[in-house]
Write a protein that holds these residues in place. Structure first.
Motif, short mmCIF file in Angstrom:
data_model
loop_
_atom_site.label_atom_id
_atom_site.label_comp_id
_atom_site.label_asym_id
_atom_site.label_seq_id
_atom_site.Cartn_x
_atom_site.Cartn_y
_atom_site.Cartn_z
N MET A 66 0.82 -1.21 0.00
CA MET A 66 0.00 0.00 0.00
C MET A 66 0.85 1.26 0.00
N LEU B 125 2.18 1.68 -3.59
CA LEU B 125 1.28 1.46 -4.73
C LEU B 125 1.08 2.74 -5.55
N ARG B 126 0.78 3.82 -4.88
CA ARG B 126 0.45 5.04 -5.61
C ARG B 126 1.65 5.70 -6.26
N LEU C 2 -1.88 5.36 -12.09
CA LEU C 2 -3.18 4.75 -12.34
C LEU C 2 -3.95 5.54 -13.37
N PHE D 35 -8.09 -0.13 -3.74
CA PHE D 35 -7.25 -1.09 -4.43
C PHE D 35 -7.30 -2.45 -3.78
N PRO E 262 -4.93 -4.45 -2.66
CA PRO E 262 -4.23 -4.60 -1.37
C PRO E 262 -5.00 -4.02 -0.20
N GLU E 263 -5.75 -2.94 -0.43
CA GLU E 263 -6.55 -2.36 0.65
C GLU E 263 -7.65 -3.32 1.08
N MET F 139 -6.07 -6.07 3.12
CA MET F 139 -5.71 -5.61 4.46
C MET F 139 -6.96 -5.41 5.32
#
Lengths: 470, 218
Positions: A398, A401-402, A407, B60, B62-63, B66
């Motif tokens: 996380m 990711l950004r 994106l 996303f 992964p969120e 989690m």
């Protein structure tokens, strides 16, 4: 990220030396009296209609000239070109508007000049705005000022001044900029010498006016290899360089230290039609131009998004992608072309939105990726192997990711089923919808009424001066 | 007081913070809050939110994982309390999950399991490379409502059909419903092999599972 080199240091030196020989041995067609006198006093020789520049004067002028220019918007934002970032701006000077919904074109109107400014104002990666459309019912001599006047209310972003061809335009452009609080030192104008190696009197006069006023400007030579410069890219680069440096010498004599933005618009002839523009060689020329300008220490602005396509098709996508990625990887400071179609004579609102998307991707590309303890993620790999054996549920995922991913919002990233559910809409439909949505909803803080009145007064004064001259 | 705490609970799930969700679960026990309330008014709100966001393309994968993990951890903390009270969380249904024989991919399947558990299903995850008889055997053993099968490979997706054919042969359908999923699985395939449910992602899978057990959201 290490910049891409399409030419070596030795090759840059060879091009530079050829440029010096062009300027000192072939000379420049130059007849404007006031500027010729200035050049002669500085050591240039004149013979007939040609002026010859001593290599030492050229190199001194490069050394003396300012290398960084700042440009400010009425929202107070300012950009300094050459700070290592990559900035995008739109195409300037399109005649027609393309509508992807009807697959047709129409002549640009005054309302398009305004709408384009407003749409570009809303697009994240269009960092600076330049006047886009050229409505054909406006007289040519007033076009630049007309476009500038009608773009000003449409954006609060830094607004690049128009391409200048006449001395009197400089005065009025400066007055207009002052209305929104932009001093000469935070305005950028541009000027294109005529290829090959010619500067008309009215342009020489404009250079004198810009230099006296202390306005940073972009030299914007547009040679076409095979037509107005040699067929070979190397020779065309040397000539383009000479066209930029000749103008720069005059500006530096008048106003030592004036910042110059090194620009190149070298394109290739399409020998079957006589047109220029879209092919991959354009990107190669632009990348080499970036290297050349950087070798002198300048920030460099070249063509970015460029295509010959008439619609928003695959050719359009791959040509503009290649032509923008090459100079971007070479380290370009500024790329042009947001909204461009059909070799720059046409533009479209959907294309502007698409290019905003593409610009975002290119900025991501330029970022490269970091290699350090955190990103090598040894601990993360260990943790995954000892745990779930996947990385989805890890905080490390996380956290990065950004920044690791750009994106996309327009490109298709879904399954066939999801695409069908969405009425099989593709990127073009989404871009056209988004453009329509922005034009419907985006509100730009208006000018004060007296600012608008003042801009009208300046435009009217320019029209009167034009009428007197005409 | 508890309203504030419920919000914090939901937030801990949204942030995918297992440490925080466990801490809040323990706090709710100290405060003698009813564990079922804690789950449904607190933590579940967070799971639903993140699921909605994922559906809209705003959260996303992964969120989601989690959040699911944080939910599982919180529920595990509360379960002993529920037992003490002689109550249990309402079970939406029992699901046997597996990746089919010959296929060892499990991230998607595990995620579906996590989201199903987080939504109140009792999940028996057999893992990867599971032959038909194992899957069916487990389903009978736990009296499962649903069998969920995953396949990542175009060469192993055919195994989903084999399991369905086996179930048909033994007359176990429609008693046991079958859900299929995995990257190569399309609606066409799902219809062709006559499965009962299919979804492209874990959030959709929860919705489908609820429909199959007749507990669809209103």
């Amino acid at each position: 990220m290490r910049p891409l080199n399409v030419i070596s240091k030795d090759e840059i030196q060879s091009i530079h030396e050829t440029t010096l020989r062009i300027l000192s041995e072939i000379g420049f067609v130059w007849t404007h009296k006031e500027s010729l006198r200035i050049l002669q006093e500085a050591g240039c020789k004149v013979n007939g209609k040609r002026v010859y520049f001593p290599p030492s004067l050229v190199e001194e002028s490069i050394a003396r000239s300012g290398k960084r220019a700042t440009i400010k918007g009425r929202n107070g934002d300012s950009f300094t070109l050459g700070d290592g970032g990559l900035f995008f701006h739109n195409l300037g000077g399109a005649r027609d508007v393309y509508d992807p919904r009807t697959n047709s074109r129409r002549a640009a109107r005054e309302s398009d000049v305004k709408d384009a400014a407003r749409l570009l104002d809303a697009l994240e990666y269009c960092h600076t705005v330049t006047p886009f459309f050229t409505p054909q019912d406006v007289p040519g001599e007033l076009m630049s000022l007309f476009m500038y006047r009608h773009m000003i209310p449409g954006t609060t972003k830094p607004l690049q001044g128009p391409g200048i061809q006449y001395g009197y335009e400089v005065k009025y452009a400066l007055e207009m900029a002052a209305v929104i609080g932009t001093p000469a030192s935070e305005l950028i104008l541009s000027l294109s010498p005529v290829s090959p190696l010619t500067i008309p009197d009215h342009e020489a006069e404009a250079v004198v006016e810009m230099a006296k006023a202390g306005v940073a400007f972009s030299t914007l030579p547009c040679p076409t290899a095979g037509a107005t410069s040699p067929m070979t890219i190397a020779g065309s680069l040397a000539q383009q360089n000479a066209e930029t440096l000749a103008v720069l010498v005059l500006a530096q004599i008048i106003n030592p230290g004036l910042p110059i933005i090194y620009c190149g618009r070298l394109g290739m002839l399409e020998p079957r039609t006589g047109l220029i523009w879209g092919g991959l060689e354009l990107g190669l020329c632009s990348a080499a131009t970036v290297q050349l300008g950087h070798s002198y220490g300048y920030s460099v602005n070249v063509y970015g998004f460029s295509t010959n396509a008439h619609t928003l098709d695959a050719q359009n996508g791959f040509e503009r992608g290649l032509n923008a990625v090459l100079p971007a990887l070479a380290g370009a400071d500024e790329l042009s072309g947001i909204g461009e179609m059909e070799a720059g004579v046409m533009g479209s609102y959907a294309q502007m939105v698409l290019d905003n998307e593409l610009a975002g991707h290119i900025l991501r590309l330029r970022q490269g990726f970091d290699v350090n303890e955190e990103t090598l993620a040894f601990e993360g790999i260990l943790k995954a192997m000892d745990g779930t054996r996947n990385f989805l549920g890890q905080k490390h995922t996380m956290k990065h990711l950004r920044t690791e991913l750009h994106l996309t919002t327009l490109a298709e990233r879904n399954t066939w089923e999801a695409w069908e559910k969405n009425e099989r809409k593709g990127i073009v439909e989404r871009a056209a919808e988004q453009a329509g949505q922005i034009l419907k909803e985006h509100v730009v803080p208006p000018l004060e009424p007296q600012q608008d009145t003042e801009l009208d007064r300046i435009m009217a004064a320019a029209e009167m001066e034009h009428a007197r001259k005409g | 007081m508890s309203e504030e705490l419920y919000k914090e609970m939901a937030q801990s799930i949204i942030e995918g913070d297992s440490d925080k969700s466990v801490e809040l679960a323990k706090k709710s026990i100290e405060l003698q809050m009813h564990p079922l309330d804690t789950i449904t008014k607190g933590f579940v709100v967070g799971v639903n939110y993140i699921g909605d966001q994922f559906g809209k393309g705003e959260a996303f994968l992964p969120e989601l994982v989690m959040a699911g993990e944080a939910m599982k951890a919180a529920v595990a903390t509360l379960e002993p309390e529920l037992m003490k009270l002689g109550e249990s969380r309402e079970v939406m249904g029992r699901v046997v999950l597996a990746t089919v024989e010959g296929d060892i991919h499990e991230i998607g399947k595990t995620l579906v399991g996590t989201m199903l558990s987080a939504s109140g299903f009792e999940v028996y995850d057999l893992g990867v490379d599971q032959p038909a008889e194992k899957i069916i055997g487990k389903a009978l053993e736990v009296d499962a409502h649903i069998i969920g099968m995953s396949a990542l490979l175009t060469t192993t997706m055919v195994r989903q059909r084999e399991v369905i054919e086996e179930l048909d042969k033994e007359g176990l359908r429609p008693r046991i419903k079958v859900m299929v999923g995995g990257a190569p699985i399309t609606k066409d395939w799902f219809q062709k092999i006559k499965a009962d449910g299919y979804s492209e992602d874990a959030i959709g899978a929860v919705k489908i599972a609820k429909q199959l057990v007749g507990k669809a959201d209103a």
